[in-house]
Scaffold this motif. Structure first.
Motif, PDB file in Angstrom:
ATOM      1  N   SER A  57       0.815  -1.213   0.000  1.00  0.00           N
ATOM      2  CA  SER A  57       0.000   0.000   0.000  1.00  0.00           C
ATOM      3  C   SER A  57       0.854   1.270   0.000  1.00  0.00           C
ATOM      4  N   SER A  58       2.189   1.132  -0.024  1.00  0.00           N
ATOM      5  CA  SER A  58       3.056   2.306   0.084  1.00  0.00           C
ATOM      6  C   SER A  58       2.814   3.313  -1.029  1.00  0.00           C
ATOM      7  N   ALA A  59       2.840   2.858  -2.278  1.00  0.00           N
ATOM      8  CA  ALA A  59       2.752   3.784  -3.398  1.00  0.00           C
ATOM      9  C   ALA A  59       1.418   4.529  -3.427  1.00  0.00           C
ATOM     10  N   GLU A  60       0.313   3.830  -3.151  1.00  0.00           N
ATOM     11  CA  GLU A  60      -1.014   4.435  -3.239  1.00  0.00           C
ATOM     12  C   GLU A  60      -1.387   5.203  -1.979  1.00  0.00           C
ATOM     13  N   GLN A  61      -1.105   4.636  -0.808  1.00  0.00           N
ATOM     14  CA  GLN A  61      -1.593   5.207   0.440  1.00  0.00           C
ATOM     15  C   GLN A  61      -0.521   5.945   1.248  1.00  0.00           C
ATOM     16  N   GLY A  62       0.744   5.726   0.920  1.00  0.00           N
ATOM     17  CA  GLY A  62       1.805   6.404   1.652  1.00  0.00           C
ATOM     18  C   GLY A  62       2.168   5.749   2.969  1.00  0.00           C
ATOM     19  N   PHE A  63       1.626   4.572   3.230  1.00  0.00           N
ATOM     20  CA  PHE A  63       2.037   3.789   4.393  1.00  0.00           C
ATOM     21  C   PHE A  63       1.714   2.326   4.134  1.00  0.00           C
ATOM     22  N   ARG A  64       2.427   1.459   4.817  1.00  0.00           N
ATOM     23  CA  ARG A  64       2.098   0.034   4.767  1.00  0.00           C
ATOM     24  C   ARG A  64       2.273  -0.556   6.156  1.00  0.00           C
ATOM     25  N   ILE A  65       1.434  -1.495   6.492  1.00  0.00           N
ATOM     26  CA  ILE A  65       1.480  -2.132   7.797  1.00  0.00           C
ATOM     27  C   ILE A  65       2.482  -3.268   7.732  1.00  0.00           C
ATOM     28  N   GLU A  66       3.554  -3.145   8.503  1.00  0.00           N
ATOM     29  CA  GLU A  66       4.603  -4.147   8.511  1.00  0.00           C
ATOM     30  C   GLU A  66       4.233  -5.346   9.374  1.00  0.00           C
ATOM     31  N   ALA A  67       3.633  -5.097  10.531  1.00  0.00           N
ATOM     32  CA  ALA A  67       3.324  -6.188  11.444  1.00  0.00           C
ATOM     33  C   ALA A  67       2.332  -5.708  12.498  1.00  0.00           C
ATOM     34  N   VAL A  68       1.613  -6.687  13.052  1.00  0.00           N
ATOM     35  CA  VAL A  68       0.642  -6.427  14.108  1.00  0.00           C
ATOM     36  C   VAL A  68       0.800  -7.508  15.169  1.00  0.00           C
TER      37      VAL A  68
END
Length: 393
Positions: free
Chosen positions: A247-258
């Motif tokens: 989601s980095s390119a579209e949203q500017g963040f990505r969830i690495e882990a939870v």
């Protein structure tokens, strides 16, 4: 916290301290093992000779200790003060021994995205190894932490920075352990920005076969016909492919882990890219705790405001940094971490941290992503009637 206040806390809780999720306690026997551990054995893997063994989480059964009667004869067990000092000394000398590491939960180190680069150092601190490839006299992460620690706007938004040090021929920085004091918390590690690679990493336009093979393993349909024919892609092409796969390119963040209480960490989340799937992941993280949602969103808005006021961020690109969010039943926290790829902007270059990246403009989309992360935190909710959302796809 002073030594006396720490000791009062120890007395109230009938223990030496809590370290990480779960509130694990340290017995006198473990403390003796801490004091007796050998430095080299703490750090070096016998099989690989590599720094930082990958400690597996041990979950020993912990029961409250019964009240101890006043001793009537001399005892060989250390006093509470000596036991406290044995642990506290670890902050000032070397990383924790095998006994401490094996009883300490390691969720932060699993979630950090940097296996082998972090180790517990003592109560409330961790050591982070200097990034591979950094010149001995050039440590961008140290420089960033020192500058931010001196910045009145940003020092409260980052882990507390203590010092740079050398141990066993390796260089480290010592930082606040953000998990310290939380009890079995919810934890989320979020990589920020539309670009998480440095411009210098993709300056070479030579097409590479190894990157083509990596791309095909991840998605056989990703290469173009020309790339299939050449069986090679450039580093820029590969890195942009990776950003677009998340989601980095579209949203500017990505969830690495939870990490949710009582569950193993979810770390295979890089392909969660659609807004509805991101919202499902965040909704599962927050659950129905509206107190946590409100506090997290407020803290992220505070970080954004501080970021925009900071002179440091007006003159630097912030590549590959993360937002680290933690909450339990009593506390909520969020911090900006990871500055190994933070770089000074070339003279005359100005960035908004929101505009799209073009090679040479040094925009990285940090604030663009933070805007969307805040919106997602504020709006993502579990359906009224549902199965647990599937966050693995």
């Amino acid at each position: 916290m002073t030594v006396s206040s720490k000791m009062n806390s120890v007395s109230r809780q009938s223990m030496l301290g809590r370290f990480g999720p779960g509130g694990l306690l340290y017995t006198a026997n473990k403390l003796i093992a801490v004091a007796a551990g050998k430095d080299e054995d703490r750090w070096r893997s016998k099989n690989e000779g590599a720094l930082f063994k990958r400690w597996k989480r041990a979950a020993p059964s912990v029961e409250p200790a019964p009240p101890m009667p006043a001793p009537t004869t001399p005892t060989s067990q250390p006093s509470d003060l000596l036991k406290f000092l044995a642990i506290n000394a670890l902050e000032l000398s070397a990383p924790a021994s095998d006994a401490l590491l094996k009883t300490r939960s390691s969720e932060w180190f699993q979630l950090s995205g940097h296996p082998g680069s972090l180790a517990p150092a003592g109560p409330g601190t961790v050591w982070k190894r200097r990034a591979v490839g950094d010149h001995p006299s050039h440590n961008p992460e140290r420089d960033a932490y020192e500058a931010l620690a001196a910045c009145p706007h940003m020092r409260s938004a980052i882990p507390r920075y203590y010092r740079e040090l050398e141990y066993g021929g390796e260089h480290f920085i010592e930082l606040q352990d953000l998990l310290h004091g939380f009890r079995d918390p919810h934890v989320m590690d979020i990589k920020m920005g539309t670009r998480t690679f440095l411009e210098e990493e993709v300056s070479n336009a030579r097409a590479r076969r190894d990157l083509y093979e990596k791309m095909v393993r991840l998605d056989p349909s990703a290469p173009t016909e020309a790339e299939h024919a050449a069986r090679a892609v450039t580093k820029l092409r590969y890195m942009q492919f990776r950003e677009n796969s998340s989601s980095s390119a579209e949203q500017g963040f990505r969830i690495e882990a939870v990490k949710l209480p009582g569950q193993l960490p979810l770390t295979d989340l890089q392909k969660v890219r659609e807004p509805k799937h991101l919202a499902s992941t965040v909704a599962r993280f927050i659950g129905k705790d509206e107190r946590a949602r409100t506090a997290i969103a407020s803290r992220l808005r505070e970080i954004r405001d501080l970021f925009e006021k900071s002179d440091f961020f007006k003159t630097h690109e912030i590549v590959g940094s993360s937002i680290f969010i933690i909450y339990d039943e009593e506390r909520v926290g969020a911090w900006l971490i990871d500055f190994a790829k933070t770089r000074s902007l070339p003279e005359g270059v100005h960035v908004t941290h929101r505009k799209p990246w073009e090679q040479g403009n040094h925009e990285e989309g940090f604030l663009y992503g933070l805007d969307r992360l805040i919106e997602t935190i504020e709006t993502a909710k579990l359906p009224e009637v549902c199965l647990e959302p599937d966050v693995s796809r």
